[in-house]
Each structure stands twice: as C-alpha cells, then as structure tokens.
Design a protein around this motif. Structure first.
Motif, mmCIF file in Angstrom:
data_model
loop_
_atom_site.group_PDB
_atom_site.id
_atom_site.type_symbol
_atom_site.label_atom_id
_atom_site.label_comp_id
_atom_site.label_asym_id
_atom_site.label_seq_id
_atom_site.Cartn_x
_atom_site.Cartn_y
_atom_site.Cartn_z
ATOM 1 N N LEU A 24 -8.403 -1.430 -4.744
ATOM 2 C CA LEU A 24 -7.993 -2.638 -5.660
ATOM 3 C C LEU A 24 -6.780 -3.338 -5.181
ATOM 4 N N LEU A 25 -6.159 -2.560 -4.073
ATOM 5 C CA LEU A 25 -4.866 -3.229 -3.558
ATOM 6 C C LEU A 25 -5.220 -3.966 -2.191
ATOM 7 N N ALA A 26 -6.461 -3.705 -1.659
ATOM 8 C CA ALA A 26 -6.717 -4.178 -0.181
ATOM 9 C C ALA A 26 -6.361 -5.898 -0.080
ATOM 10 N N PRO A 27 -6.516 -6.680 -1.041
ATOM 11 C CA PRO A 27 -6.098 -8.033 -0.929
ATOM 12 C C PRO A 27 -4.849 -8.298 -0.729
ATOM 13 N N VAL A 28 -3.885 -7.722 -1.359
ATOM 14 C CA VAL A 28 -2.483 -7.899 -1.498
ATOM 15 C C VAL A 28 -1.753 -7.082 -0.506
ATOM 16 N N LEU A 29 -2.362 -5.848 -0.054
ATOM 17 C CA LEU A 29 -1.744 -5.209 0.943
ATOM 18 C C LEU A 29 -1.815 -5.751 2.436
ATOM 19 N N ASP A 30 -3.136 -6.631 2.650
ATOM 20 C CA ASP A 30 -3.097 -7.593 3.475
ATOM 21 C C ASP A 30 -1.985 -8.488 3.940
ATOM 22 N N ARG A 31 -1.503 -9.028 2.881
ATOM 23 C CA ARG A 31 -0.454 -9.784 2.830
ATOM 24 C C ARG A 31 0.950 -9.358 2.993
ATOM 25 N N LEU A 32 1.103 -8.050 2.743
ATOM 26 C CA LEU A 32 2.396 -7.438 2.834
ATOM 27 C C LEU A 32 2.633 -6.928 4.330
ATOM 28 N N GLY A 33 1.381 -6.997 5.212
ATOM 29 C CA GLY A 33 1.595 -6.448 6.585
ATOM 30 C C GLY A 33 1.178 -5.055 6.778
ATOM 31 N N GLU A 35 3.081 -2.117 7.021
ATOM 32 C CA GLU A 35 3.981 -1.360 6.716
ATOM 33 C C GLU A 35 3.744 -0.737 5.416
ATOM 34 N N VAL A 36 2.395 -0.460 4.960
ATOM 35 C CA VAL A 36 2.105 0.419 3.499
ATOM 36 C C VAL A 36 1.375 1.445 3.957
ATOM 37 N N GLU A 37 1.524 2.360 3.326
ATOM 38 C CA GLU A 37 0.612 3.627 3.303
ATOM 39 C C GLU A 37 0.391 4.192 1.967
ATOM 40 N N ILE A 38 -1.007 4.555 1.905
ATOM 41 C CA ILE A 38 -1.318 5.085 0.438
ATOM 42 C C ILE A 38 -1.668 6.486 0.699
ATOM 43 N N ARG A 39 -1.048 7.332 -0.023
ATOM 44 C CA ARG A 39 -1.135 8.864 -0.026
ATOM 45 C C ARG A 39 -1.583 9.068 -1.302
ATOM 46 N N THR A 40 -2.798 9.698 -1.371
ATOM 47 C CA THR A 40 -3.651 10.079 -2.692
ATOM 48 C C THR A 40 -3.032 11.598 -2.765
ATOM 49 N N ILE A 41 -3.043 11.834 -4.314
ATOM 50 C CA ILE A 41 -2.378 13.186 -4.671
ATOM 51 C C ILE A 41 -3.408 13.675 -5.777
ATOM 52 N N ARG A 42 -4.160 14.586 -5.380
ATOM 53 C CA ARG A 42 -4.903 15.166 -6.428
ATOM 54 C C ARG A 42 -4.501 16.164 -7.365
ATOM 55 N N ASP A 43 -3.521 16.737 -6.795
ATOM 56 C CA ASP A 43 -2.877 17.869 -7.738
ATOM 57 C C ASP A 43 -1.387 17.376 -8.178
ATOM 58 N N PRO A 44 -1.160 17.059 -9.534
ATOM 59 C CA PRO A 44 0.162 16.695 -9.796
ATOM 60 C C PRO A 44 1.150 17.402 -9.511
ATOM 61 N N VAL A 107 -2.910 -5.318 -8.720
ATOM 62 C CA VAL A 107 -2.772 -6.381 -7.905
ATOM 63 C C VAL A 107 -1.231 -7.234 -8.298
ATOM 64 N N GLU A 108 -1.409 -7.698 -9.509
ATOM 65 C CA GLU A 108 -0.162 -8.443 -10.052
ATOM 66 C C GLU A 108 1.059 -7.649 -9.880
ATOM 67 N N THR A 109 0.772 -6.366 -10.157
ATOM 68 C CA THR A 109 1.989 -5.728 -9.818
ATOM 69 C C THR A 109 2.543 -5.564 -8.793
ATOM 70 N N MET A 110 1.844 -5.431 -7.570
ATOM 71 C CA MET A 110 2.360 -5.333 -6.019
ATOM 72 C C MET A 110 2.733 -6.666 -5.668
ATOM 73 N N GLU A 111 2.208 -7.656 -6.145
ATOM 74 C CA GLU A 111 2.621 -9.146 -5.808
ATOM 75 C C GLU A 111 4.082 -9.060 -6.565
ATOM 76 N N ALA A 112 4.241 -8.640 -7.603
ATOM 77 C CA ALA A 112 5.688 -8.828 -8.313
ATOM 78 C C ALA A 112 6.584 -7.713 -7.389
ATOM 79 N N LEU A 113 6.043 -6.673 -7.145
ATOM 80 C CA LEU A 113 6.911 -5.876 -6.300
ATOM 81 C C LEU A 113 7.219 -6.373 -4.930
#
Length: 343
Positions: A24-33, A35-44, A107-113
């Motif tokens: 979902l975020l691949a297009p905007v993450l490329d523009r951010l450079g 310095e972004v790491e996604i860590r998936t959490i399966r157990d809340p 995606v829109e949220t990441m752009e705003a962030l």
C-alpha cells in the motif's frame, strides 16, 4: 516528520489492511527515501514492547498503523519521551486520527505525515493507564466485550458495532452503585455507565456538548441515567442519531481530577476500545502536553479544540511533556488560543 521512521503495523486491526502495508505504501515510501522501516506485529500484546524496541533502535518518529487501540498502546510508551508519534489509520472508526485532521487512506496519510510537525497534546490517564479518546466503566465495557464476539462471527464493520450496542443493552441488568468525586465534590449514585471523554472529536460526532470543558483542560464526564432496559435502548438510539439532550437523557459534568469508587473492587475499564481489569478506586487525571504527535499544519487552526487541545503556542511549558505533579491543570495560553478555533 523527522527520520529515521519506524512504522509499527498491527495486522489484526480493522479490516487487516496493515498486513499489506508494504504494498500500500510503496509509492510514497520511495519518495520519503531509505529511512523508513515497517515492522509487522501479529500479536497486539507485543505493541508496547515493540514501541520500546523502536525507541532503543534510535527512530526519531514512530508511526502506529492500526485502530485506536493500537494507537493508544504505542502512545502509552511515548508519553514524556519527546519521540514523535504519527498515526496511519487502519481501524474501524479511527477517531484519534480523524481528530488530528488526517485523511483516512494510508497513502494520503503518509503524504500528510511527511509534511507534519510534532505538536504536544494532552492525554488522559486512569490508574496509570493512558487513553486518548475516552475511558469508561459499566455498560460500555460490556458492549466492547460483546462487540469482539460479534466481530469474530461476522467480521468488523460499523453495522456490527451498532448491533453490539443494542444486543448488550437488551441483556444488561446491573446498574452499579458508585461514589464519584469530581474535583473534590462527591456524589453517590446508581448508573449503568460513566463515560470520561478526553477528545472532542467524538463529542462533535455525536452532537454532544463538552468541548469547552476539554479546552479548559478538563474531562467531559457523562453519567447515564438509571432506568429500564427499554430506556437504555432509547438512550442509545438517541445518542446514535445525535439527539441525546443533556439534563434529560444524561448528566454531564466537567473535572480535571476524577475518582470513582465501586462496591465491587475489580471492574472492567474500557480505554479507546480496549478493556482492562482494574481495582477500585479508579483515578482519572489529565497529562498536559505529555505526548508529541505529528499533525498537519492546518490542524493547528481547524482542529485545535478537537484533537486533545493541540498546543498552538510552543515553548518550554508546552514542549516539556511533564505530567502534573500537584493540582490538576486548569489550562494555559495554548488552551486559551485553542478555544477560539473553529470545529
């Protein structure tokens, strides 16, 4: 937003879009450079530990991808640390993200962030546990328990959430006897629910009063009337339609320090859609300017009175994030500025 950035994605939130967050975020993450790491959490249950790990790893901004419960869990470890928190809405209602003025698509949220700056906000606390939107005991906690069972059978949706309200009320039988002390004034009452609001967005959503109390650094406290199940159903319908009237359908009071005592020592407290077993007395207090959140620039004007009083003015008092140690806060220059902001 300053990097490096860590996104903590709860794959169990909402409609489970967080499991596909990379795509979902691949297009905007490329523009951010890089310095972004996604860590998936399966157990809340691991959210708080993962937040602490992200801090130790040196991330300057930590984004919570999930619903309000996910955001609250992450925020609980970022209070008074100075680390900026962002929100990527992935839940069913996303009240906190909406209160900050963010769009509801990732995606829109990441752009705003990316263009957002950290702002200190006030948050609520009950018996040492954080809440961003609301906390309550009684009927609402029972509704949440029923809601999870309905979600498990039919999936998460607003319709399922509303159905959980009606079915819970139809079976609810035990209004609680309580001693409620608000800013030193004590009353004894029987009520099926006490609802403590710390965020004005939900109040506006249901056309409820109380925003002026939040702007003064107080909670808006709602006391439901003791009545029959049919009266509770009528109350719930009127609330959903935005037609509940203070003084008739419920009582509203304001206060910065609240203590609730119940005959039964252990009760379930609902916090931002999650549930905890806590021991009476239940002590609520406001932590002024304690959390640094990433918010769009326009939110300072348009949402200041809604989103937990975003500090319009900054300075030593607004940015230290220190929790109150003496009397409960009564408001400061930033709160006064927020009062005049449009909804």
């Amino acid at each position: 937003m300053e990097g490096p950035i860590c996104i903590l994605a709860n794959t169990g939130s909402g409609k489970k879009k967080a499991a596909k967050l990379d795509a979902l975020l691949a297009p905007v993450l490329d523009r951010l450079g890089g310095e972004v790491e996604i860590r998936t959490i399966r157990d809340p249950r691991k959210l708080t530990a993962e937040t602490e790990r992200a801090q130790r790893d040196g991330f300057r901004s930590i984004l919570a991808a999930g619903g309000d419960g996910t955001v609250c869990a992450v925020a609980s470890r970022l209070v008074n640390t100075g680390t900026a928190m962002g929100v990527v809405p992935m839940g069913t209602f996303n009240y906190f993200s909406r209160s900050l003025g963010f769009p509801q698509e990732p995606v829109e949220t990441m752009e705003a962030l990316a263009a957002s700056k950290p702002r200190p906000i006030s948050v609520g606390e009950v018996n040492g546990e954080l809440f961003l939107n609301n906390a309550s005991l009684g009927l609402y906690a029972a509704i949440l328990e029923n809601r999870e069972a309905i979600y498990g059978r039919w999936g998460r949706s607003r319709m399922a959430a509303y159905w959980s309200v009606l079915t819970t009320i139809s079976r609810f039988r035990r209004p609680a006897s309580m001693k409620v002390t608000i800013d030193g004034e004590t009353r004894r009452l029987r009520t099926p629910m006490v609802f403590v609001a710390a965020n004005g967005y939900q109040l506006d959503e249901f056309k409820l009063p109380g925003r002026e109390l939040l702007d003064e650094g107080k909670f808006a406290v709602f006391l439901a009337p003791d009545g029959s199940r049919w009266q509770l159903v009528k109350f719930a319908v009127k609330l959903a339609l935005g037609r509940a009237v203070p003084g008739i359908d419920f009582e509203m009071v304001g206060g910065a320090e609240i203590v609730i005592e119940t005959r039964r020592k252990r009760r379930t407290i609902a916090r931002d859609g999650e549930r905890d077993r806590m021991t009476s007395p239940f002590r609520f207090r406001m932590l002024t300017g304690a959390l640094s959140v990433l918010a769009p620039e326009e939110a300072v004007e348009a949402h200041a009175g809604v989103s937990n009083r975003i500090a319009v003015e900054t300075g030593p008092a607004a940015t230290t994030g220190a929790a109150p140690t003496g009397d409960a806060p009564t408001g400061d220059a930033s709160l006064a500025a927020a009062r005049g902001a449009p909804a």
